[in-house]
Scaffold this motif. Structure first.
Motif, PDB file in Angstrom:
ATOM      1  N   GLY A   1       0.834  -1.191   0.000  1.00  0.00           N
ATOM      2  CA  GLY A   1       0.000   0.000   0.000  1.00  0.00           C
ATOM      3  C   GLY A   1       0.874   1.247   0.000  1.00  0.00           C
ATOM      4  O   GLY A   1       2.097   1.175  -0.133  1.00  0.00           O
ATOM      5  N   PRO A   2       0.254   2.414   0.169  1.00  0.00           N
ATOM      6  CA  PRO A   2       1.020   3.665   0.143  1.00  0.00           C
ATOM      7  C   PRO A   2       1.723   3.930   1.473  1.00  0.00           C
ATOM      8  O   PRO A   2       1.387   3.340   2.498  1.00  0.00           O
ATOM      9  CB  PRO A   2      -0.056   4.722  -0.120  1.00  0.00           C
ATOM     10  CG  PRO A   2      -1.306   4.120   0.432  1.00  0.00           C
ATOM     11  CD  PRO A   2      -1.177   2.625   0.259  1.00  0.00           C
ATOM     12  N   GLY A   3       2.709   4.837   1.418  1.00  0.00           N
ATOM     13  CA  GLY A   3       3.423   5.210   2.631  1.00  0.00           C
ATOM     14  C   GLY A   3       4.254   6.459   2.442  1.00  0.00           C
ATOM     15  O   GLY A   3       4.411   6.958   1.327  1.00  0.00           O
ATOM     16  N   ASP A   4       4.803   6.955   3.532  1.00  0.00           N
ATOM     17  CA  ASP A   4       5.579   8.197   3.519  1.00  0.00           C
ATOM     18  C   ASP A   4       6.897   8.095   2.766  1.00  0.00           C
ATOM     19  O   ASP A   4       7.537   9.100   2.515  1.00  0.00           O
ATOM     20  CB  ASP A   4       5.864   8.662   4.956  1.00  0.00           C
ATOM     21  CG  ASP A   4       4.612   9.131   5.670  1.00  0.00           C
ATOM     22  OD1 ASP A   4       3.638   9.491   4.973  1.00  0.00           O
ATOM     23  OD2 ASP A   4       4.604   9.123   6.913  1.00  0.00           O
ATOM     24  N   TRP A   5       7.329   6.883   2.412  1.00  0.00           N
ATOM     25  CA  TRP A   5       8.573   6.729   1.655  1.00  0.00           C
ATOM     26  C   TRP A   5       8.414   7.197   0.212  1.00  0.00           C
ATOM     27  O   TRP A   5       9.396   7.410  -0.476  1.00  0.00           O
ATOM     28  CB  TRP A   5       9.044   5.275   1.685  1.00  0.00           C
ATOM     29  CG  TRP A   5       8.010   4.318   1.170  1.00  0.00           C
ATOM     30  CD1 TRP A   5       7.807   3.946  -0.126  1.00  0.00           C
ATOM     31  CD2 TRP A   5       7.029   3.642   1.945  1.00  0.00           C
ATOM     32  NE1 TRP A   5       6.753   3.073  -0.209  1.00  0.00           N
ATOM     33  CE2 TRP A   5       6.259   2.861   1.054  1.00  0.00           C
ATOM     34  CE3 TRP A   5       6.724   3.597   3.302  1.00  0.00           C
ATOM     35  CZ2 TRP A   5       5.202   2.061   1.477  1.00  0.00           C
ATOM     36  CZ3 TRP A   5       5.680   2.792   3.702  1.00  0.00           C
ATOM     37  CH2 TRP A   5       4.936   2.045   2.813  1.00  0.00           C
ATOM     38  N   ASP A   6       7.174   7.358  -0.257  1.00  0.00           N
ATOM     39  CA  ASP A   6       6.903   7.800  -1.626  1.00  0.00           C
ATOM     40  C   ASP A   6       6.230   9.166  -1.573  1.00  0.00           C
ATOM     41  O   ASP A   6       5.148   9.304  -0.999  1.00  0.00           O
ATOM     42  CB  ASP A   6       6.000   6.785  -2.337  1.00  0.00           C
ATOM     43  CG  ASP A   6       5.787   7.123  -3.793  1.00  0.00           C
ATOM     44  OD1 ASP A   6       4.940   7.993  -4.089  1.00  0.00           O
ATOM     45  OD2 ASP A   6       6.479   6.537  -4.653  1.00  0.00           O
ATOM     46  N   ARG A   7       6.883  10.163  -2.161  1.00  0.00           N
ATOM     47  CA  ARG A   7       6.354  11.541  -2.111  1.00  0.00           C
ATOM     48  C   ARG A   7       4.947  11.645  -2.679  1.00  0.00           C
ATOM     49  O   ARG A   7       4.158  12.461  -2.232  1.00  0.00           O
ATOM     50  CB  ARG A   7       7.278  12.479  -2.877  1.00  0.00           C
ATOM     51  CG  ARG A   7       8.582  12.712  -2.183  1.00  0.00           C
ATOM     52  CD  ARG A   7       9.425  13.744  -2.932  1.00  0.00           C
ATOM     53  NE  ARG A   7      10.752  13.753  -2.365  1.00  0.00           N
ATOM     54  CZ  ARG A   7      11.858  13.683  -3.073  1.00  0.00           C
ATOM     55  NH1 ARG A   7      11.811  13.625  -4.380  1.00  0.00           N
ATOM     56  NH2 ARG A   7      13.030  13.685  -2.478  1.00  0.00           N
ATOM     57  N   GLU A   8       4.649  10.825  -3.682  1.00  0.00           N
ATOM     58  CA  GLU A   8       3.334  10.873  -4.329  1.00  0.00           C
ATOM     59  C   GLU A   8       2.318   9.951  -3.662  1.00  0.00           C
ATOM     60  O   GLU A   8       1.182   9.852  -4.126  1.00  0.00           O
ATOM     61  CB  GLU A   8       3.479  10.522  -5.812  1.00  0.00           C
ATOM     62  CG  GLU A   8       4.368  11.504  -6.556  1.00  0.00           C
ATOM     63  CD  GLU A   8       4.662  11.045  -7.976  1.00  0.00           C
ATOM     64  OE1 GLU A   8       3.817  10.365  -8.578  1.00  0.00           O
ATOM     65  OE2 GLU A   8       5.750  11.369  -8.473  1.00  0.00           O
ATOM     66  N   LYS A   9       2.717   9.269  -2.608  1.00  0.00           N
ATOM     67  CA  LYS A   9       1.852   8.349  -1.859  1.00  0.00           C
ATOM     68  C   LYS A   9       1.232   7.267  -2.749  1.00  0.00           C
ATOM     69  O   LYS A   9       0.096   6.854  -2.570  1.00  0.00           O
ATOM     70  CB  LYS A   9       0.734   9.119  -1.142  1.00  0.00           C
ATOM     71  CG  LYS A   9       1.219  10.192  -0.206  1.00  0.00           C
ATOM     72  CD  LYS A   9       1.799   9.594   1.043  1.00  0.00           C
ATOM     73  CE  LYS A   9       2.025  10.674   2.071  1.00  0.00           C
ATOM     74  NZ  LYS A   9       3.365  10.764   2.535  1.00  0.00           N
ATOM     75  N   ARG A  10       2.031   6.778  -3.714  1.00  0.00           N
ATOM     76  CA  ARG A  10       1.563   5.694  -4.584  1.00  0.00           C
ATOM     77  C   ARG A  10       1.619   4.377  -3.820  1.00  0.00           C
ATOM     78  O   ARG A  10       2.464   4.200  -2.949  1.00  0.00           O
ATOM     79  CB  ARG A  10       2.451   5.587  -5.837  1.00  0.00           C
ATOM     80  CG  ARG A  10       2.399   6.812  -6.724  1.00  0.00           C
ATOM     81  CD  ARG A  10       3.436   6.714  -7.805  1.00  0.00           C
ATOM     82  NE  ARG A  10       4.776   6.776  -7.198  1.00  0.00           N
ATOM     83  CZ  ARG A  10       5.908   6.800  -7.881  1.00  0.00           C
ATOM     84  NH1 ARG A  10       5.895   6.730  -9.196  1.00  0.00           N
ATOM     85  NH2 ARG A  10       7.068   6.871  -7.258  1.00  0.00           N
TER      86      ARG A  10
END
Length: 180
Positions: free
Chosen positions: A128-137
């Motif tokens: 799922g999404p998380g803070d490691w991805d700037r775009e929250k993909r």
């Protein structure tokens, strides 16, 4: 060819291991409990004094959840590091990696991908999404390619994976890939 690839990986400061799933056993085998270790405790732990190395866990692939955003990578954290492509080991890119344990002074990590083609693929698990991805993909984690990364190879900390999702990954690694 293997010697060539090992040489390239060594020049890049990387060691890679691929883990193949174990065949299912007819009877579940109890897992011995690893010795108590500061990194396997739940809850906060004090940082080691400046300039002193952290104690290493027992030898082998032991899972631990011990995130601590202190500038050093810990199990349970998603960090960014250079990862070589499997088919072109002299090329690669920075990507997020979930630290799942240590092997001596090296971190053991699993790479993440935001490529939606990973949905439903064998050896990939949806985080799922998380803070490691700037775009929250949404992200997927690859379970069968274990990266061994020297601590100095970590470029930056990205985020802490919540304990529930870490435990789901740990459960799969224990049941299908022979981790303890």
């Amino acid at each position: 060819m293997k010697t060539f690839l090992r040489g390239v990986a060594a020049r890049l400061g990387l060691k890679q291991r691929t883990v193949t799933p174990r065949a299912p056993q007819s009877q579940p085998q109890p897992h011995p409990q690893p010795p108590s270790h500061p990194q396997s405790r739940s809850g906060p732990r004090p940082a080691p004094p400046a300039g002193q190395p952290r104690p290493a866990p027992p030898v082998g692939r032991h899972l631990a959840y011990a995130p601590q955003l202190d500038g050093q990578a810990d199990p349970g954290e998603i960090v960014w590091t250079y990862v070589a492509y499997e088919d072109l080991p002299d090329q690669g890119k920075d990507r997020p990696v979930l630290v799942v344990g240590r092997d001596g002074s090296h971190l053991l990590g699993l790479m993440l991908s935001s490529n939606s083609d990973r949905q439903g693929q064998h050896n990939w698990y949806g985080l799922g999404p998380g803070d490691w991805d700037r775009e929250k993909r949404p992200s997927w984690i690859r379970l069968d390619r274990v990266l061994t990364v020297p601590e100095a190879g970590i470029r930056r900390e990205g985020a802490v994976l919540d304990k529930a999702r870490f435990e789901q990954v740990a459960k799969l690694l224990r049941s299908e890939y022979g981790w303890r």
